[in-house]
Design an enzyme around this catalytic site. Structure first.
Site, PDB file in Angstrom:
ATOM      1  N   CYS A 336     -22.903  20.422  -7.498  1.00 38.50           N
ATOM      2  CA  CYS A 336     -22.550  18.982  -7.497  1.00 38.50           C
ATOM      3  C   CYS A 336     -23.169  17.983  -6.783  1.00 38.50           C
ATOM      4  CB  CYS A 336     -20.927  19.198  -7.060  1.00 38.50           C
ATOM      5  SG  CYS A 336     -20.514  20.386  -5.765  1.00 38.50           S
ATOM      6  N   ARG A 365     -25.280  32.089  -2.993  1.00 31.26           N
ATOM      7  CA  ARG A 365     -24.406  32.185  -1.813  1.00 31.26           C
ATOM      8  C   ARG A 365     -24.500  33.266  -1.269  1.00 31.26           C
ATOM      9  NH1 ARG A 365     -19.065  29.829  -5.051  1.00 31.26           N
ATOM     10  NH2 ARG A 365     -20.184  27.870  -6.128  1.00 31.26           N
ATOM     11  N   GLN A 383     -23.867  29.156 -13.160  1.00 34.48           N
ATOM     12  CA  GLN A 383     -22.299  28.456 -13.585  1.00 34.48           C
ATOM     13  C   GLN A 383     -22.709  27.650 -14.658  1.00 34.48           C
ATOM     14  OE1 GLN A 383     -21.716  26.458  -9.769  1.00 34.48           O
ATOM     15  NE2 GLN A 383     -19.689  27.628  -9.590  1.00 34.48           N
ATOM     16  N   ASP A 385     -21.420  24.854 -15.349  1.00 33.61           N
ATOM     17  CA  ASP A 385     -20.858  23.668 -14.318  1.00 33.61           C
ATOM     18  C   ASP A 385     -20.937  22.422 -15.153  1.00 33.61           C
ATOM     19  OD1 ASP A 385     -19.630  23.004 -12.329  1.00 33.61           O
ATOM     20  OD2 ASP A 385     -21.390  23.377 -10.811  1.00 33.61           O
ATOM     21  N   HIS A 387     -19.749  18.228 -14.260  1.00 39.33           N
ATOM     22  CA  HIS A 387     -18.937  17.047 -13.448  1.00 39.33           C
ATOM     23  C   HIS A 387     -18.586  15.781 -14.225  1.00 39.33           C
ATOM     24  CE1 HIS A 387     -21.570  19.601 -10.672  1.00 39.33           C
ATOM     25  NE2 HIS A 387     -20.169  19.685  -9.921  1.00 39.33           N
ATOM     26  N   LYS A 467      -7.459  22.312  -6.959  1.00 41.47           N
ATOM     27  CA  LYS A 467      -8.161  22.769  -8.142  1.00 41.47           C
ATOM     28  C   LYS A 467      -7.204  23.579  -8.804  1.00 41.47           C
ATOM     29  CE  LYS A 467      -9.846  27.076  -5.862  1.00 41.47           C
ATOM     30  NZ  LYS A 467     -10.913  27.542  -5.211  1.00 41.47           N
ATOM     31  N   HIS A 513     -14.818  18.516 -10.981  1.00 39.26           N
ATOM     32  CA  HIS A 513     -15.642  19.435 -11.158  1.00 39.26           C
ATOM     33  C   HIS A 513     -15.191  20.671 -12.029  1.00 39.26           C
ATOM     34  CE1 HIS A 513     -17.540  18.558  -6.950  1.00 39.26           C
ATOM     35  NE2 HIS A 513     -16.511  17.898  -7.052  1.00 39.26           N
TER      36      HIS A 513
END
Length: 641
Positions: A336, A365, A383, A385, A387, A467, A513
């Site tokens: 992000c 991570r 991911q 991902d 946004h 979320k 997200h």
RNA sequence: GCCGCCGUAGCUCAGGGGUAGAGCGCACCCUUGGUAAGGGUGAGGUCCACAGUUCAAAUCUGUGCGGCGGCACCA
């Protein structure tokens, strides 16, 4: 005084005085009395010896009922606890519930149990079952109970009693000389546990599930109505082991792990082919849905993570590095902050919103070592991902679109059963409560509008916003959390991201997200296990292998391969000097969905003998016909739409 | 991270204080065989790493790393 008891068949029986469950069963029939092991009073499971003293609905439970399993397992836990205390004096008992498919009991003992102990405990358990001691329920005075357990040195039980509220009865269940603090209910006697139990594994477990507490020793077991059910269950475990993605990953040459990179995947060519299929698919779906794809740096300065709040709330999970010039950088654990930097370039008008920015971002991570598990839990993953930057008014529609997209995409992979969890504000968070109120409301609203059921997960939201989590159920009934959708007003503000509103003023956008597969690595693992390695044709790393009968067919095999290749089909040739039986066996075990066998007959007639994975026979087709068929079958669901 | 178990050939595993074992796989040779293992020969090991005990350690002890099963964690 009269009591009327209604039974499941609708009949009602009246009695002049209170009676026990057993007496009731006897009144109905002798056979039933013999089979009865418990009763259900107004839907509440209870001992067969329980006295019924008011009007109610009662169901007599026998071994055939589903509830019997819970009782058998709970009793098995008690029997195990007794066995352990007899074999290993000084061991304290704590809690031991029935769980799905079995039971466990947590013990406190200095010396660790070893696997060999399980066998000894099983033997002792069998003795206790054979002794067939009746279970007796007693209600004790609180002080007496506390004193008794303290005197016995059972400090955990004493702690449990202290935690019980005043109005709760302190019940003790006795089996022979042994007794335990327990809410019940139980079977009539230890003999009812039967022989169909087995102790499975040893494990550590924190007292009361809190890692700040002492660790206890847990023994897991399984228990069933009869040996056949037990065998069945053990077979099921074996089957599940066979579809373990870590085993299949090796067998199918998809990926590997090694010591130097704990929790990080080495993708082999075939595994990567699957991975690429997922990316290609998702890329196309996202393009259709109006997303623009970007890519942002993996390593960025500490200051950026301080601004985002990660440094404060997420630091122990971040990899950092210090360079020669004394700057501290972090390996991105999330995409992000990078995504916002792209949004911040130039000036965005409200007319440009929503802006949907996607990134196949690889994140790192530092997960606790004990959490790592094949592809399912790794330290480095990708991911899908994205946004979405939008106005507050657009949250609703954008969320609904994302939810629809997720459900639709899961369906393409064969997952129909999808559950949604809604998580609200966690303790560790950024942003004002006022903003949290609005965001939680907006997200929940979108969900309600769509009319999909969801469950509440209090306090489980991300640190920057509430979320949704999307949980899918695989072929053998396991749940996997994949997609997520989070609403966030904090990060854009922290980074000073803005757009120019209708009034000409700067406004802070809302940021959604979202990830649909979640982790590509994990999704690959889920697919492998869901299909037990037999991936659908469009996802299969190798879709077709052309096998020759003799080397006289080598040239023709190459020609067939060329045709497949040109048609965009992932194919291989097998022209090794091996018998066809051998080749068929090997490729079948490698889970190749289609084999095309060619020999003298096929050369002559320009045909192929097509054999499908799992099939017993083959079909001889003209080469051109086989190509047409395969071309269509190998297409991803994208092109089918 | 915590508790327990484990680490021997590419894979699955046996063994175990004094030349390292099997099956599968691999290489070579024979075989050209029509739908789930044809035959023969051979190569292949720092027994996870480091330290200790011992005349001698793959084997015993300790530490570390990694894996497995749970627990905790999963922002």
């Amino acid at each position: 005084m009269s009591i009327s008891i209604s039974l499941p068949d609708g009949s009602v029986r009246d009695f002049d005085s209170p009676i026990t469950g057993f007496e009731l069963a006897s009144d109905i029939g002798l056979g039933l009395a013999k089979a009865a092991i418990a009763i259900e009073v107004n839907g509440q499971l209870s001992d067969i010896s329980r006295v019924i003293d008011s009007d109610c609905e009662v169901k007599i439970i026998t071994r055939k009922d589903e509830q019997a399993l819970e009782l058998i397992r709970h009793d098995a836990a008690h029997v195990m606890a007794q066995a352990v205390q007899e074999l290993y004096p000084g061991t304290q008992v704590t809690i031991g519930p029935a769980i799905e498919n079995g039971f466990y009991y947590d013990f406190a003992r200095e010396e660790p149990f070893v696997p060999d102990d399980l066998e000894k405990i099983e033997v002792k358990m069998a003795e206790i079952v054979m002794a067939d001691k009746p279970f007796f329920r007693e209600v004790w005075d609180r002080a007496k109970a506390l004193q008794t357990f303290r005197d016995m040195g059972e400090v955990y039980k004493a702690e449990l009693i202290e935690a019980l509220s005043d109005e709760e009865a302190i019940s003790i269940y006795r089996q022979g000389d042994w007794f335990d603090l327990c809410r019940g209910p139980h079977l009539p006697s230890t003999g009812h546990v039967g022989k169909a139990f087995k102790l499975l594994k040893l494990a550590g477990a924190y007292w009361r599930g809190d890692s700040k507490n002492k660790m206890l020793q847990r023994i897991y077991g399984t228990a069933w109505r009869d040996p056949k059910e037990l065998r069945n269950y053990l077979n099921q475990l074996e089957e599940a082991e066979k579809r373990d993605h870590r085993r299949l990953g090796r067998e199918m040459d998809l990926f590997h792990f090694q010591e130097e990179a704990p929790g990080a995947v080495f993708w082999h060519h075939k595994g990567w082919a699957l991975f690429r299929q997922l990316v290609d698919y998702m890329r196309a779906r996202q393009e259709d849905a109006g997303y623009a794809e970007i890519s942002t740096p993996a390593v960025m300065d500490r200051s950026l993570w301080e601004t985002s709040g990660h440094w404060e709330t997420f630091r122990e999970h971040m990899y950092t590095t210090k360079t020669e010039d004394d700057r501290v950088f972090a390996l991105k654990p999330m995409n992000c902050p990078g995504g916002i930097q792209v949004f911040r370039q130039g000036i965005t008008s409200y007319k440009d919103l929503p802006k949907r920015i996607a990134e196949f971002g690889k994140v790192n991570r530092y997960e606790p070592s004990g959490a790592l598990h094949g592809l399912m839990r790794v330290r480095e993953f990708t991911q899908d991902d994205a946004h979405i930057f939008c106005t507050e008014e657009q949250i609703d529609e954008e969320c609904r679109t994302v939810i629809d997209l997720i459900i639709d995409i899961y369906r393409d992979f064969g997952f129909e059963d999808v559950k949604i969890k809604f998580s609200d504000r966690p303790e560790k968070r950024i942003g004002s409560d006022l903003v949290w109120d609005r965001l939680e409301q907006a997200l929940k609203g979108a969900l309600e509008e769509i009319g999909r059921p969801f469950t509440l997960n209090p306090g489980e939201g991300a640190f920057y916003g509430p979320k949704l989590e999307f949980v899918l159920r695989d072929a053998i009934g396991r749940d996997w959390q994949c997609g997520t959708l989070q609403v966030d007003m904090s990060l854009p503000e922290r980074f000073g991201a803005y757009y120019i509103g209708q009034n000409g003023q700067r406004q802070s956008p809302v940021m959604l997200h979202r990830a649909l597969f979640g982790s590509l690595e994990r999704f690959c693992g889920i697919l492998i296990e869901n299909y037990a390695g037999r991936l659908p044709l469009w996802l299969s790393p190798v879709q077709v292998v052309v096998c020759t009968i003799t080397d006289a067919a080598n040239d023709y095999a190459r020609e067939v391969f060329k045709n497949l290749y040109d048609a965009g089909i992932r194919a291989e040739t097998d022209i090794r000097n091996e018998k066809i039986n051998y080749k068929v066996r090997e490729h079948s075990q490698a889970k190749v969905p289609v084999l095309l066998v060619v020999g003298a007959k096929e050369i002559e007639k320009r045909t192929v003998a097509m054999r499908r994975l799992g099939g017993k026979s083959q079909e001889v087709l003209a080469l051109s016909e086989a190509l047409d068929t395969l071309k269509i079958e190998c297409l991803s669901p994208l092109s089918a739409n």
